[in-house]
Motif scaffolding. Structure first.
Motif, mmCIF file in Angstrom:
data_model
loop_
_atom_site.group_PDB
_atom_site.id
_atom_site.type_symbol
_atom_site.label_atom_id
_atom_site.label_comp_id
_atom_site.label_asym_id
_atom_site.label_seq_id
_atom_site.Cartn_x
_atom_site.Cartn_y
_atom_site.Cartn_z
ATOM 1 N N MET A 63 0.733 -0.969 -0.069
ATOM 2 C CA MET A 63 0.141 -0.044 -0.058
ATOM 3 C C MET A 63 0.810 1.134 -0.084
ATOM 4 O O MET A 63 2.134 1.247 0.135
ATOM 5 N N ASP A 64 0.301 2.438 -0.086
ATOM 6 C CA ASP A 64 0.835 3.549 -0.140
ATOM 7 C C ASP A 64 1.679 3.897 1.239
ATOM 8 O O ASP A 64 1.142 3.402 2.299
ATOM 9 N N ILE A 207 -10.318 -2.936 -2.264
ATOM 10 C CA ILE A 207 -8.928 -2.866 -1.988
ATOM 11 C C ILE A 207 -8.239 -3.091 -3.386
ATOM 12 O O ILE A 207 -7.359 -2.452 -3.844
ATOM 13 N N MET A 211 -5.886 -0.070 -4.703
ATOM 14 C CA MET A 211 -4.558 -0.383 -4.300
ATOM 15 C C MET A 211 -3.496 -1.026 -5.144
ATOM 16 O O MET A 211 -2.290 -1.168 -4.670
#
Length: 292
Positions: A63-64, A207, A211
């Motif tokens: 993820m970021d 998600i 993502m």
């Protein structure tokens, strides 16, 4: 149905601004831009900036930056100058350059921090972020004073990579880390955590939708991550290194029970307790060093 993250992320960003954080795009060179969460005062032209120790959080591959480190930012933003970058092809960071190596990520991170006015910092990295952190410590010892690393290695050599893939039952890291189905995502979380509760199917679908963009480029990042055993040698790190999960005589190892690879998300309060103690110790040592 509205994507869960289209609601959650604006709320998260709003709360982050309340604790003194804001986003800033940093152009490394034409065609290469990094997104950072930075202290709000960093963006203001004032001579009254507080002199807080700089802590840079380097995220994992799933993820970021701010989603990965949100709980730690809330815990530390009051007493530290917190910086949370997105790696290239995560969040708001992009490049038109063809390089995909850890070295290139490290170069961009160091240049971005320099442009933000960070002269010295402590790196906090997990997984992929730990590997980039180790490379930054090797390449830029004048920038990286110390490190706190979780669930990572200095480099992903072929032997380490092959053993890891065999253990989890995948043929490639892209197959594991870039799932395309809800079942694949659940497998990723099951392997990466100790006992995270399963999220509802609709959130898993959300998600997957938001993502895992830049799949081609992220696959290339993973392919470039694996290096030959013959090309790897253990660097000498002059920095203090804390391993939360020994590298040289200055390393300290801490263990957190009942947590998996996603330790900072799975047990954030325990992780934050250890991290705060480590950072306080490092800050005192650095003060004494400057005085002497």
């Amino acid at each position: 149905m509205v994507n869960f993250f289209s609601i959650y992320k604006p709320l998260l960003h709003g709360v982050l601004k309340l604790v003194g954080m804001t986003t800033q795009a940093v152009e490394i060179e034409p065609g290469t831009v990094l997104n950072f969460w930075v202290p709000t005062e960093t963006t203001k032209k004032t001579n009254n900036k507080k002199n807080k120790p700089a802590v840079v959080f380097l995220h994992g591959f799933g993820m970021d930056g701010i989603l990965n480190w949100q709980f730690q930012v809330f815990a530390l933003a009051k007493n530290y100058a917190v910086y949370v970058p997105d790696f290239l092809f995560f969040g708001g960071s992009v490049t038109d350059r063809p390089e995909r190596t850890v070295e290139f990520q490290s170069e961009c991170m160091a240049e971005g921090l320099r442009k933000l006015g960070v002269k010295k910092c402590t790196l906090v990295g997990v997984s992929y972020g730990g590997m980039v952190g180790f490379k930054m410590a090797e390449m830029y010892p004048e920038l990286v004073e110390s490190m706190v690393v979780s669930c990572s290695v200095m480099a992903l050599t072929e032997s380490v990579s092959n053993a890891g893939l065999q253990r989890i039952g995948f043929s490639s890291w892209a197959e594991f880390l870039l799932p395309k189905t809800v079942e694949g995502l659940r497998t990723l979380f099951d392997i990466g955590s100790y006992n995270l509760p399963r999220v509802p199917k609709f959130i898993s679908e959300d998600i997957l939708e938001v993502m895992f963009d830049h799949r081609k480029e992220r696959t290339e990042l993973l392919e470039a991550l694996v290096i030959s055993d013959k090309k790897f040698s253990i660097p000498h790190y002059p920095q203090k290194i804390y391993l939360v999960w020994q590298v040289g005589e200055k390393a300290t190892l801490l263990a957190i029970e009942k947590a998996g690879h996603l330790v900072n998300l799975e047990r954030p309060f325990v992780y934050n307790k250890h991290l705060k103690r480590i950072l306080a110790t490092l800050t005192e040592e650095q003060k004494c060093h400057y005085i002497n």
